[in-house]
Design a protein around this motif. Structure first.
Motif, PDB file in Angstrom:
ATOM      1  N   GLY A  58      -0.179 -44.848  13.125  1.00  0.00           N
ATOM      2  CA  GLY A  58      -1.436 -45.160  13.801  1.00  0.00           C
ATOM      3  C   GLY A  58      -1.962 -43.940  14.540  1.00  0.00           C
ATOM      4  N   ALA A  59      -2.691 -44.155  15.617  1.00  0.00           N
ATOM      5  CA  ALA A  59      -3.264 -43.059  16.396  1.00  0.00           C
ATOM      6  C   ALA A  59      -2.148 -42.271  17.065  1.00  0.00           C
ATOM      7  N   ARG A  86     -14.850 -33.798   7.372  1.00  0.00           N
ATOM      8  CA  ARG A  86     -15.122 -34.646   6.203  1.00  0.00           C
ATOM      9  C   ARG A  86     -15.185 -36.130   6.576  1.00  0.00           C
ATOM     10  N   ASN A  87     -15.057 -36.415   7.872  1.00  0.00           N
ATOM     11  CA  ASN A  87     -15.106 -37.786   8.387  1.00  0.00           C
ATOM     12  C   ASN A  87     -13.981 -38.663   7.833  1.00  0.00           C
ATOM     13  N   LEU A  88     -12.817 -38.038   7.580  1.00  0.00           N
ATOM     14  CA  LEU A  88     -11.642 -38.783   7.125  1.00  0.00           C
ATOM     15  C   LEU A  88     -10.786 -39.225   8.306  1.00  0.00           C
ATOM     16  N   ILE A  89     -10.879 -38.469   9.398  1.00  0.00           N
ATOM     17  CA  ILE A  89     -10.161 -38.806  10.626  1.00  0.00           C
ATOM     18  C   ILE A  89     -11.106 -38.614  11.802  1.00  0.00           C
ATOM     19  N   THR A  90     -10.708 -39.152  12.917  1.00  0.00           N
ATOM     20  CA  THR A  90     -11.457 -38.973  14.157  1.00  0.00           C
ATOM     21  C   THR A  90     -10.462 -38.618  15.251  1.00  0.00           C
ATOM     22  N   SER A  91     -10.947 -38.011  16.305  1.00  0.00           N
ATOM     23  CA  SER A  91     -10.070 -37.689  17.427  1.00  0.00           C
ATOM     24  C   SER A  91     -10.741 -38.095  18.729  1.00  0.00           C
ATOM     25  N   ALA A  92      -9.898 -38.392  19.696  1.00  0.00           N
ATOM     26  CA  ALA A  92     -10.388 -38.773  21.021  1.00  0.00           C
ATOM     27  C   ALA A  92      -9.432 -38.219  22.058  1.00  0.00           C
ATOM     28  N   ARG A  93      -9.966 -37.808  23.182  1.00  0.00           N
ATOM     29  CA  ARG A  93      -9.130 -37.293  24.275  1.00  0.00           C
ATOM     30  C   ARG A  93      -8.269 -38.404  24.856  1.00  0.00           C
ATOM     31  N   SER A  94      -7.082 -38.037  25.261  1.00  0.00           N
ATOM     32  CA  SER A  94      -6.173 -38.976  25.911  1.00  0.00           C
ATOM     33  C   SER A  94      -6.665 -39.265  27.319  1.00  0.00           C
ATOM     34  N   PHE A 102      -5.902 -37.750  20.514  1.00  0.00           N
ATOM     35  CA  PHE A 102      -5.319 -38.719  19.595  1.00  0.00           C
ATOM     36  C   PHE A 102      -6.139 -38.723  18.313  1.00  0.00           C
ATOM     37  N   PHE A 103      -5.439 -38.668  17.193  1.00  0.00           N
ATOM     38  CA  PHE A 103      -6.079 -38.658  15.881  1.00  0.00           C
ATOM     39  C   PHE A 103      -5.802 -39.982  15.185  1.00  0.00           C
ATOM     40  N   SER A 104      -6.798 -40.460  14.458  1.00  0.00           N
ATOM     41  CA  SER A 104      -6.638 -41.689  13.677  1.00  0.00           C
ATOM     42  C   SER A 104      -7.547 -41.598  12.456  1.00  0.00           C
ATOM     43  N   MET A 105      -7.259 -42.452  11.474  1.00  0.00           N
ATOM     44  CA  MET A 105      -8.074 -42.477  10.264  1.00  0.00           C
ATOM     45  C   MET A 105      -9.376 -43.228  10.527  1.00  0.00           C
ATOM     46  N   THR A 106     -10.439 -42.731   9.939  1.00  0.00           N
ATOM     47  CA  THR A 106     -11.701 -43.465   9.927  1.00  0.00           C
ATOM     48  C   THR A 106     -11.631 -44.483   8.795  1.00  0.00           C
TER      49      THR A 106
END
Length: 165
Positions: A58-59, A86-94, A102-106
């Motif tokens: 997961g993330a 390529r918009n395959l993953i996204t990231s967000a600050r902890s 944190f990285f996760s799949m779109t």
């Protein structure tokens, strides 16, 4: 793949036959996986390993991906940037550690992963099917012995160097 493809009759006198055979086999296996991934879509082995880590866990943070994938930090960073572009993953600050992301799949990444997964699984299962369960256990035990021999040799060199200093 035949043993001749490893070209084990052509190794330096100073080299370990086991190390050379393992290295050459690893290169051939990576090349074959690369071909599977190329047939399925425009994705590198590093990107596939990132997908596998995100699918399984997961993330996760970049450090967790480094630990899971065993990809060097620089290569991982470049692959993450390409995948995010390529918009395959996204990231967000902890929320807890603003330095961590944190990285996760779109949804697009998940669809892409799910489309490629059956081909990669079939490829990997064909490799594992070359061994009986007993042979697989033996292979893994030998791999552990090779690793331990390499670690012991490094330790012996370090000890010898410290005694000469």
């Amino acid at each position: 793949m035949s043993l001749a493809q490893l070209d084990l009759n052509n190794i330096p006198d100073s080299a370990s036959l086991v190390a050379v055979a393992t290295h050459r086999l690893s290169r051939l296996l990576r090349s074959q996986l690369g071909k599977v991934l190329a047939e399925c879509g425009d994705i590198s082995i590093a990107e596939w390993r990132i997908f596998a880590g995100l699918h399984q866990h997961g993330a996760v943070t970049q450090k967790q991906l480094v630990d899971f994938t065993k990809i060097e930090q620089g290569q991982l960073s470049r692959s993450l940037a390409v995948m995010e572009e390529r918009n395959l993953i996204t990231s967000a600050r902890s929320d807890e550690d603003r330095r961590a992301r944190f990285f996760s799949m779109t949804d697009k990444g998940r669809d892409y992963f799910e489309r490629i997964l059956p081909s990669v699984m079939a490829h990997n299962q064909a490799i594992d099917a070359a061994f009986t369960p007993r042979e697989l256990d033996q292979f893994l035990e030998m791999a552990g012995r090779i690793l331990q021999a390499s670690l012991d040799a490094q330790s012996d060199r370090t000890l010898a160097l410290s005694e000469t200093s």
